[in-house]
Design a protein around this motif. Structure first.
Motif, short mmCIF file in Angstrom:
data_model
loop_
_atom_site.label_atom_id
_atom_site.label_comp_id
_atom_site.label_asym_id
_atom_site.label_seq_id
_atom_site.Cartn_x
_atom_site.Cartn_y
_atom_site.Cartn_z
N GLY A 246 1.12 -1.77 0.29
CA GLY A 246 0.23 0.31 -0.10
C GLY A 246 1.05 0.97 -0.38
N GLU A 247 1.86 1.34 0.77
CA GLU A 247 2.86 2.42 0.75
C GLU A 247 3.28 2.41 -0.33
N ALA A 248 4.07 1.12 -0.85
CA ALA A 248 4.41 1.75 -2.39
C ALA A 248 3.44 2.25 -3.89
N TRP A 249 1.77 1.36 -3.83
CA TRP A 249 1.09 2.80 -4.52
C TRP A 249 1.15 3.51 -4.10
N LEU A 250 1.16 4.07 -2.46
CA LEU A 250 0.94 5.93 -2.57
C LEU A 250 2.20 6.46 -2.47
N ARG A 251 3.03 5.83 -2.73
CA ARG A 251 4.21 6.50 -3.09
C ARG A 251 4.83 6.92 -4.35
N LEU A 252 4.31 5.62 -5.16
CA LEU A 252 3.84 5.63 -6.75
C LEU A 252 3.04 7.68 -7.13
N ALA A 253 1.94 7.08 -6.40
CA ALA A 253 0.76 7.96 -6.71
C ALA A 253 1.51 9.93 -6.02
N VAL A 254 2.52 9.87 -5.40
CA VAL A 254 3.15 10.97 -4.67
C VAL A 254 3.82 11.12 -6.48
N ALA A 255 5.01 9.69 -7.09
CA ALA A 255 5.66 10.38 -8.48
C ALA A 255 4.50 10.57 -9.19
N GLN A 256 3.91 10.32 -9.39
CA GLN A 256 3.07 10.73 -10.70
C GLN A 256 2.75 12.23 -10.24
N TYR A 257 2.08 12.09 -9.40
CA TYR A 257 1.24 13.70 -9.00
C TYR A 257 2.89 14.66 -8.90
N GLY A 258 3.81 14.60 -8.63
CA GLY A 258 4.76 15.62 -8.87
C GLY A 258 5.67 15.66 -10.39
N ALA B 270 -3.80 11.53 -13.76
CA ALA B 270 -4.93 10.23 -14.02
C ALA B 270 -3.85 9.29 -13.37
N GLY B 271 -2.13 9.37 -13.54
CA GLY B 271 -1.13 7.79 -13.19
C GLY B 271 -2.06 9.13 -11.96
N ALA B 272 -1.81 9.15 -11.32
CA ALA B 272 -1.65 9.67 -9.53
C ALA B 272 -3.04 8.87 -9.20
N ILE B 273 -4.23 9.04 -9.76
CA ILE B 273 -5.23 8.66 -9.55
C ILE B 273 -5.73 6.93 -9.54
N ALA B 274 -5.60 7.00 -10.30
CA ALA B 274 -4.92 4.84 -10.37
C ALA B 274 -3.59 4.51 -9.74
N ALA B 275 -3.27 5.24 -9.32
CA ALA B 275 -2.03 4.23 -8.42
C ALA B 275 -3.01 4.52 -6.52
N LEU B 276 -3.75 5.77 -6.77
CA LEU B 276 -4.45 6.26 -5.14
C LEU B 276 -5.27 4.61 -5.24
N GLN B 277 -5.90 4.54 -6.39
CA GLN B 277 -7.32 3.74 -6.63
C GLN B 277 -6.51 2.41 -5.94
N LYS B 278 -5.19 2.00 -6.20
CA LYS B 278 -4.64 0.33 -5.70
C LYS B 278 -4.51 1.22 -4.51
N ALA B 279 -3.28 2.47 -3.98
CA ALA B 279 -3.29 1.98 -2.06
C ALA B 279 -4.43 2.17 -1.69
#
Length: 180
Positions: free
Chosen positions: A126-138, A143-152
């Motif tokens: 879950g932390e990996a997905w959340l961090r991926l969302a942050v990276a995508q947002y950065g 859209a990539g951040a939202i997709a990662a958050l949906q997994k998180a």
């Protein structure tokens, strides 16, 4: 008297009295406990380089952890890349991705986290997905951040934080679309 004890042990190590793997490991642990990760990393790295301790996964991970805590990014990066490539677990790619994220190296962070998730066997997926969302947002990839958050949000450990972020981003997207 922790500082006195560590000073005596450090002196003994410099004079060659601490040479056995168990003694080196104990001194490493004391350095880490006293928040002296630079000394801990240097000690263990030197022991591995000299052949006093094996360059196995356990030792290399300990060295990487010391370098991460000491904010020695380039040293940690080198060790973690070797570990990540050789390991069947995604944990080392996760650590790389987290470290890159802390440095705001979003592209590197996203790539490492994607590799971590692809390899699997993560302690905190879950932390990996959340961090991926942050990276995508950065990277300005909403859209990539939202997709990662949906997994998180599917993981208990990140459900609340990811849910809040997800609501915020979806509201942001919705308000942008209404203006257009």
């Amino acid at each position: 008297k922790d500082t006195d004890a560590v000073a005596v042990l450090a002196l003994a190590e410099r004079q060659g009295f601490i040479a056995k793997p168990n003694e080196i490991k104990n001194l490493y642990s004391i350095y880490m406990m006293l928040d002296l990760p630079l000394k801990a990393g240097a000690l263990l790295q030197q022991a591995v380089d000299k052949g006093a301790m094996p360059a196995d996964e356990t030792r290399l991970e300990a060295i990487a952890n010391a370098w991460i805590n000491a904010r020695e990014v380039s040293k940690a990066e080198a060790v973690l890349k070797n570990l990540a490539a050789a390991s069947t677990r995604g944990e080392y790619y996760y650590k790389l991705g987290a470290m890159y994220g802390d440095e705001e190296r979003w592209k590197d962070s996203a790539e490492a986290l994607e590799k971590a998730l692809a390899k699997g066997n993560l302690k905190r997926a879950g932390e990996a997905w959340l961090r991926l969302a942050v990276a995508q947002y950065g990277l300005r990839n909403t859209a990539g951040a939202i997709a990662a958050l949906q997994k998180a949000v599917t993981y208990e450990e990140t459900r609340k934080q990811a849910g809040e972020w997800l609501r915020h981003l979806t509201n942001q997207v919705a308000s942008t679309e209404t203006k257009v």
